[in-house]
Design a protein around this motif. Sequence first.
Motif, PDB file in Angstrom:
ATOM      1  N   LEU A   1       0.968  -1.226   0.793  1.00 16.25           N
ATOM      2  CA  LEU A   1       0.483   0.069   0.161  1.00 16.25           C
ATOM      3  C   LEU A   1       1.089   1.022  -0.163  1.00 16.25           C
ATOM      4  CD1 LEU A   1      -2.834  -1.182   2.710  1.00 16.25           C
ATOM      5  CD2 LEU A   1      -3.462  -0.338   0.444  1.00 16.25           C
ATOM      6  N   PHE A   2       1.922   1.259   0.703  1.00 19.58           N
ATOM      7  CA  PHE A   2       2.988   2.129   1.179  1.00 19.58           C
ATOM      8  C   PHE A   2       3.731   2.552  -0.833  1.00 19.58           C
ATOM      9  CE2 PHE A   2       7.470   3.884   1.109  1.00 19.58           C
ATOM     10  CZ  PHE A   2       7.086   5.088   2.412  1.00 19.58           C
ATOM     11  N   ASP A   3       3.779   1.526  -1.139  1.00 16.92           N
ATOM     12  CA  ASP A   3       4.332   1.228  -2.392  1.00 16.92           C
ATOM     13  C   ASP A   3       3.302   2.116  -3.802  1.00 16.92           C
ATOM     14  OD1 ASP A   3       6.769   0.293  -1.900  1.00 16.92           O
ATOM     15  OD2 ASP A   3       6.326  -1.015  -1.945  1.00 16.92           O
ATOM     16  N   ILE A   4       2.708   2.125  -3.798  1.00 22.83           N
ATOM     17  CA  ILE A   4       1.238   2.100  -4.022  1.00 22.83           C
ATOM     18  C   ILE A   4       1.049   3.904  -4.267  1.00 22.83           C
ATOM     19  CG2 ILE A   4      -1.129   2.113  -4.519  1.00 22.83           C
ATOM     20  CD1 ILE A   4      -0.808  -1.455  -4.545  1.00 22.83           C
ATOM     21  N   GLN A   5       0.449   4.112  -2.863  1.00 23.04           N
ATOM     22  CA  GLN A   5       1.219   5.990  -2.528  1.00 23.04           C
ATOM     23  C   GLN A   5       2.037   5.946  -3.161  1.00 23.04           C
ATOM     24  OE1 GLN A   5       0.272   5.495   1.108  1.00 23.04           O
ATOM     25  NE2 GLN A   5      -1.643   4.778   1.710  1.00 23.04           N
ATOM     26  N   GLN A   6       3.401   5.907  -3.298  1.00 28.74           N
ATOM     27  CA  GLN A   6       4.013   6.224  -3.789  1.00 28.74           C
ATOM     28  C   GLN A   6       4.010   6.410  -5.536  1.00 28.74           C
ATOM     29  OE1 GLN A   6       5.272   7.698  -0.620  1.00 28.74           O
ATOM     30  NE2 GLN A   6       7.236   7.988  -1.786  1.00 28.74           N
ATOM     31  N   SER A   7       3.351   5.682  -5.705  1.00 30.03           N
ATOM     32  CA  SER A   7       3.336   5.378  -6.778  1.00 30.03           C
ATOM     33  C   SER A   7       2.518   6.630  -7.222  1.00 30.03           C
ATOM     34  CB  SER A   7       2.728   4.040  -7.873  1.00 30.03           C
ATOM     35  OG  SER A   7       3.908   3.492  -7.504  1.00 30.03           O
ATOM     36  N   LEU A   8       1.308   6.816  -7.057  1.00 32.14           N
ATOM     37  CA  LEU A   8       0.876   7.829  -6.900  1.00 32.14           C
ATOM     38  C   LEU A   8       0.669   8.535  -7.434  1.00 32.14           C
ATOM     39  CD1 LEU A   8      -2.987   6.707  -4.782  1.00 32.14           C
ATOM     40  CD2 LEU A   8      -2.545   6.449  -7.469  1.00 32.14           C
ATOM     41  N   VAL A   9       2.205   9.341  -6.336  1.00 30.15           N
ATOM     42  CA  VAL A   9       3.171  10.317  -6.174  1.00 30.15           C
ATOM     43  C   VAL A   9       3.488  10.616  -7.117  1.00 30.15           C
ATOM     44  CG1 VAL A   9       4.327  12.085  -4.798  1.00 30.15           C
ATOM     45  CG2 VAL A   9       2.018  10.806  -3.369  1.00 30.15           C
ATOM     46  N   GLY A  10       4.208   9.368  -8.134  1.00 30.70           N
ATOM     47  CA  GLY A  10       4.756   9.867  -8.870  1.00 30.70           C
ATOM     48  C   GLY A  10       4.257  10.087 -10.285  1.00 30.70           C
ATOM     49  N   LEU A  11       3.607   9.736 -10.199  1.00 30.32           N
ATOM     50  CA  LEU A  11       2.399   9.850 -11.359  1.00 30.32           C
ATOM     51  C   LEU A  11       2.268  11.654 -11.819  1.00 30.32           C
ATOM     52  CD1 LEU A  11      -1.058   7.913 -10.985  1.00 30.32           C
ATOM     53  CD2 LEU A  11       0.933   7.794 -12.852  1.00 30.32           C
ATOM     54  N   ASP A  12       2.515  12.538 -10.690  1.00 28.02           N
ATOM     55  CA  ASP A  12       2.480  13.694 -10.924  1.00 28.02           C
ATOM     56  C   ASP A  12       4.003  14.224 -11.300  1.00 28.02           C
ATOM     57  OD1 ASP A  12      -0.216  13.631  -9.934  1.00 28.02           O
ATOM     58  OD2 ASP A  12       0.418  14.125  -7.650  1.00 28.02           O
ATOM     59  N   GLN A  13       5.005  13.186 -11.215  1.00 27.95           N
ATOM     60  CA  GLN A  13       6.358  13.492 -11.706  1.00 27.95           C
ATOM     61  C   GLN A  13       6.323  13.316 -12.962  1.00 27.95           C
ATOM     62  OE1 GLN A  13       8.952  12.121  -9.012  1.00 27.95           O
ATOM     63  NE2 GLN A  13       7.970  13.064  -7.530  1.00 27.95           N
TER      64      GLN A  13
ATOM     65  N   CYS B   1       9.450   7.649 -14.494  1.00 26.18           N
ATOM     66  CA  CYS B   1       9.055   5.889 -15.200  1.00 26.18           C
ATOM     67  C   CYS B   1       9.091   4.583 -13.799  1.00 26.18           C
ATOM     68  CB  CYS B   1       9.230   5.229 -16.006  1.00 26.18           C
ATOM     69  SG  CYS B   1       9.042   3.922 -16.608  1.00 26.18           S
ATOM     70  N   LEU B   2       7.329   4.754 -13.868  1.00 25.13           N
ATOM     71  CA  LEU B   2       7.169   4.328 -12.679  1.00 25.13           C
ATOM     72  C   LEU B   2       6.877   2.201 -12.982  1.00 25.13           C
ATOM     73  CD1 LEU B   2       4.033   6.002 -11.470  1.00 25.13           C
ATOM     74  CD2 LEU B   2       6.150   5.239 -10.723  1.00 25.13           C
ATOM     75  N   LEU B   3       7.192   1.953 -14.519  1.00 24.86           N
ATOM     76  CA  LEU B   3       7.092   1.103 -14.428  1.00 24.86           C
ATOM     77  C   LEU B   3       7.969  -0.712 -13.870  1.00 24.86           C
ATOM     78  CD1 LEU B   3       7.881   0.938 -18.464  1.00 24.86           C
ATOM     79  CD2 LEU B   3       5.717   1.090 -17.159  1.00 24.86           C
ATOM     80  N   GLY B   4       9.550   0.182 -13.448  1.00 26.05           N
ATOM     81  CA  GLY B   4       9.974  -0.745 -12.695  1.00 26.05           C
ATOM     82  C   GLY B   4       9.455  -0.867 -11.128  1.00 26.05           C
ATOM     83  N   LYS B   5       8.760  -0.259 -10.595  1.00 26.24           N
ATOM     84  CA  LYS B   5       7.916   0.081  -9.285  1.00 26.24           C
ATOM     85  C   LYS B   5       6.824  -1.098  -9.435  1.00 26.24           C
ATOM     86  CE  LYS B   5       8.272   2.270  -5.962  1.00 26.24           C
ATOM     87  NZ  LYS B   5       9.400   0.973  -4.492  1.00 26.24           N
ATOM     88  N   PHE B   6       5.912  -1.166 -10.690  1.00 33.71           N
ATOM     89  CA  PHE B   6       4.539  -1.677 -11.243  1.00 33.71           C
ATOM     90  C   PHE B   6       5.254  -2.989 -10.604  1.00 33.71           C
ATOM     91  CE2 PHE B   6       3.031   1.659 -13.663  1.00 33.71           C
ATOM     92  CZ  PHE B   6       2.216   2.210 -12.605  1.00 33.71           C
ATOM     93  N   GLU B   7       6.106  -3.332 -11.571  1.00 32.56           N
ATOM     94  CA  GLU B   7       7.067  -5.121 -11.287  1.00 32.56           C
ATOM     95  C   GLU B   7       7.215  -5.330 -10.129  1.00 32.56           C
ATOM     96  OE1 GLU B   7       8.411  -8.186 -13.023  1.00 32.56           O
ATOM     97  OE2 GLU B   7       7.234  -7.027 -13.703  1.00 32.56           O
ATOM     98  N   GLN B   8       7.515  -4.385  -9.348  1.00 34.32           N
ATOM     99  CA  GLN B   8       7.897  -4.764  -7.744  1.00 34.32           C
ATOM    100  C   GLN B   8       6.869  -5.098  -7.302  1.00 34.32           C
ATOM    101  OE1 GLN B   8      10.501  -1.903  -5.873  1.00 34.32           O
ATOM    102  NE2 GLN B   8      12.044  -1.809  -7.722  1.00 34.32           N
ATOM    103  N   ILE B   9       5.739  -3.820  -7.203  1.00 34.67           N
ATOM    104  CA  ILE B   9       4.610  -4.743  -6.463  1.00 34.67           C
ATOM    105  C   ILE B   9       4.308  -5.979  -7.195  1.00 34.67           C
ATOM    106  CG2 ILE B   9       2.498  -4.272  -6.091  1.00 34.67           C
ATOM    107  CD1 ILE B   9       3.290  -0.731  -6.935  1.00 34.67           C
ATOM    108  N   ARG B  10       3.736  -5.703  -8.498  1.00 39.11           N
ATOM    109  CA  ARG B  10       2.864  -7.050  -8.832  1.00 39.11           C
ATOM    110  C   ARG B  10       4.635  -8.244  -8.336  1.00 39.11           C
ATOM    111  NH1 ARG B  10       4.416 -11.355 -12.781  1.00 39.11           N
ATOM    112  NH2 ARG B  10       6.180 -10.302 -13.147  1.00 39.11           N
ATOM    113  N   GLU B  11       5.995  -8.732  -7.990  1.00 41.93           N
ATOM    114  CA  GLU B  11       6.459  -9.650  -7.848  1.00 41.93           C
ATOM    115  C   GLU B  11       5.718  -9.477  -5.836  1.00 41.93           C
ATOM    116  OE1 GLU B  11       9.924  -9.280  -8.532  1.00 41.93           O
ATOM    117  OE2 GLU B  11      10.634  -9.390 -10.572  1.00 41.93           O
TER     118      GLU B  11
END
Length: 203
Positions: free
Chosen positions: A23-35, A39-49
């Motif tokens: 959940l924390f990683d997802i929240q950080q990704s939401l913040v990252g969308l404003d930047q 690129c969030l692809l690496g973070k998405f892969e980490q969350i999936r794993e």
Amino acid sequence: MKMADCDFSPMKQQIKQDLEQILFDIQQSLVGLDQDKKCLLGKFEQIREKFIQIESAAATFYLNCYLSPFTDKYLDLSISIQNLSARRYGALIVVQRSDPLEDLIQHGIPIGATISHSLLESIFFPGSPLHDGAVLIQSNQIVSAANVLPLSHWSNEGEKLGTRHRAALGLSERSDAIVLVVSEETGKASFASNGSLYPVITT
């Protein structure tokens, strides 16, 4: 589904902590969308794993609970699955529970030996005359090998299952048996229960 009296508290606590981290990683990704330049692809892969790791850990725990009322040889089963997975030796192991399986399985070669991980591994060694089929386990005994299981008609567009996995699903759809399967192609281990496949930790 019959299980031993397992202590779920530590597992639940660990899953809770892992999900909170996701959940924390997802929240950080939401913040990252404003930047715009991030690129969030690496973070998405980490969350999936991480999700896959949580599922696998829970499935491994439940597998122990499902099997322990029916066999004392869970450790030997676990070691054999670990070793078969590491070597990418395809395997199919049926653990009979409450439902009779006589009318569901085409019986192979009688074994009649106490379960040991070394015996299971030798059965599934490539080239062994017994490796192509399923081992049947009742209580602490390897009853037979090279058994043929009914295949599932399961289908999912975009995802194909090999014969071993379809056989594992097929028997689990028709009985309460737990069916362990190791993929020869990937070395990944899983178990079938009630017509579903669940990953098992092997590292």
